[in-house]
Design an enzyme around this catalytic site. Sequence first.
Site, short mmCIF file in Angstrom:
data_model
loop_
_atom_site.label_atom_id
_atom_site.label_comp_id
_atom_site.label_asym_id
_atom_site.label_seq_id
_atom_site.Cartn_x
_atom_site.Cartn_y
_atom_site.Cartn_z
N TYR A 239 89.31 47.88 64.44
CA TYR A 239 88.34 48.15 65.21
C TYR A 239 88.45 48.95 65.56
O TYR A 239 89.34 49.74 66.03
CB TYR A 239 88.42 46.98 65.85
CG TYR A 239 87.65 46.21 65.86
CD1 TYR A 239 86.65 45.79 64.92
CD2 TYR A 239 88.24 44.66 65.87
CE1 TYR A 239 85.69 44.67 64.49
CE2 TYR A 239 86.79 43.58 65.55
CZ TYR A 239 85.59 43.74 64.73
OH TYR A 239 85.24 41.93 64.92
N ASP A 267 81.52 46.12 59.40
CA ASP A 267 80.13 45.62 59.87
C ASP A 267 79.66 45.30 61.51
O ASP A 267 79.37 44.02 61.94
CB ASP A 267 80.28 44.79 59.55
CG ASP A 267 81.40 43.73 59.07
OD1 ASP A 267 82.00 43.85 59.87
OD2 ASP A 267 81.82 42.66 58.19
N HIS A 358 81.64 39.27 57.50
CA HIS A 358 82.03 39.07 58.69
C HIS A 358 82.55 37.45 58.61
O HIS A 358 82.11 36.97 59.80
CB HIS A 358 81.72 39.65 59.89
CG HIS A 358 83.00 40.11 60.84
ND1 HIS A 358 83.21 41.11 60.67
CD2 HIS A 358 83.43 38.84 61.64
CE1 HIS A 358 84.02 40.70 61.97
NE2 HIS A 358 84.21 39.89 62.71
#
Length: 498
Positions: A239, A267, A358
């Site tokens: 991230y 995403d 995800h």
Amino acid sequence: MSIRILTGPEVAEHASRDSCWIIVHGKVYDVTDFLDEHPGGSKIILKYAGKDATEAYEPIHPPDAITTNLPPSKHLGAVDSSTVVKVVKEATAEEKHRLALMEARPPLDNVINLHDFENVAKLVLPEKAWAYYSSASDDEITIRENRMAYQRVWFRPRILRDVSTVDWSTTILGQKSSLPVYISATALGKLGHPDGELCLTRAAAKHGVIQMIATLASCSFDDIINAAAPGQTFFLQLYVNRDREITRKYVQHAEKRGVKGLFITVDAPQLGRREKDMRMKFVDDGAGAEVQKGQEVKKDQGVARAISSFIDPSLSWKDIPWFQSITKMPIILKGIGCAEDAVLAYEAGVQGIVLSNHGGRQLDTARSGIEVLIEVVKALRLRGYYPDPKFEIYVDGGVRRASDVLKAIALGATAVGVGRPFLYAFCAYGQEGVEKAIQIFRDEFEMNMRLLGARTIKDVVPEMVDASSLSSHFVMTPEDNLFHSTYQPLQLAKFRES
Ligand code: 173
């Protein structure tokens, strides 16, 4: 310099918004000035003001979170544990029921497919952990579609090919893997098992499977790497932090410690609304409410949203050259959902993409990875970008069987990511559960490859599947009974108990 030793009663005097001390792992911290900066809100810290917060802290923070966020002047010293009054919590009826179920779990020998793990996890996990792990966004259409899409792909098996020996091992980003499957990143493993992600690391080491380490794992990156077997392969899920310096250090540290692939999550500029997770927060509204009066409380966000505020929503294609300048690791964009972006990724010079929604946790009614795969391969091929040994395509979401994996490989994927099933396996049975899940995959690969007429992964070709109804979302498919019996339907807001 000698360490200051504090007593429990001394810490307990600092139990307010004006002076808030907490104990974590035997150390005392003054978090007064940090209260409003805490990504999860101040309320949750104030609940532990003057007390030992370790148990609540542990599952959702990397061990070094507190030391890196608080200046040394706020590290007050150690606490004499004999002076800390242990709060013995009376187990609730629900907790007792859960523990009884844990005792009565099916023996691992009776677990014969990945759905079994999910079912056990659902019953033995604390409610909050189950809600966080199982939740998906909005109406949870995509999470269900992820599973259903595989049933719209049918096999075209070949016969009489001498399948006495079959080999399902492969390479992923040039790294050996005993399965065409890698363990995909899932966060907060300690919510479900005290050893958290280390259960995955140990099982992966024993069976030659690659583990993708999550930025938001409960175990710290170094704890995981330190637990590795010599030569064990890891990927890193990233991230991207608003503070790029933090990201640069993290990525370069990972590279130094031998990580073989950087999977940048693309995403999740904002986390999806996961209603099962959010409902949990509404229920838990007790302690701390008083000191919190008059403040804005992020009580309806769920665990994930509360701890994800560092993620940079400004991330864009323009940042890719920067990543390429800070690392030599292969870069993979995780969370591609259409052919246009797959083409851009190729042209940006990255080494791969994960076609993923995800786990259904981001944009609801986004299509499944397996469906997206078809248009991606077509678009890349048209431009002469496919096949290219320097650009790999992965798919994740909804995979529960080796047959699912073989379908993805037939349609052009190099390997498939599996997240929740391995997570549920360790929540239910620890490391042994993960080992069993890997064994189940092996058994299923052996059988399915024989029946498909493929001796090696290279023999699994597009002609072996009929995917003609994959993009028709309303064709009749056989009911997936196991999936539907573990899937927990969403609920509407509950009335107050009178
Ligand atoms: O899907 C998730 O829950 C996830 O990726 C996440 C993001 C931020 C914090 C915790 C988990």
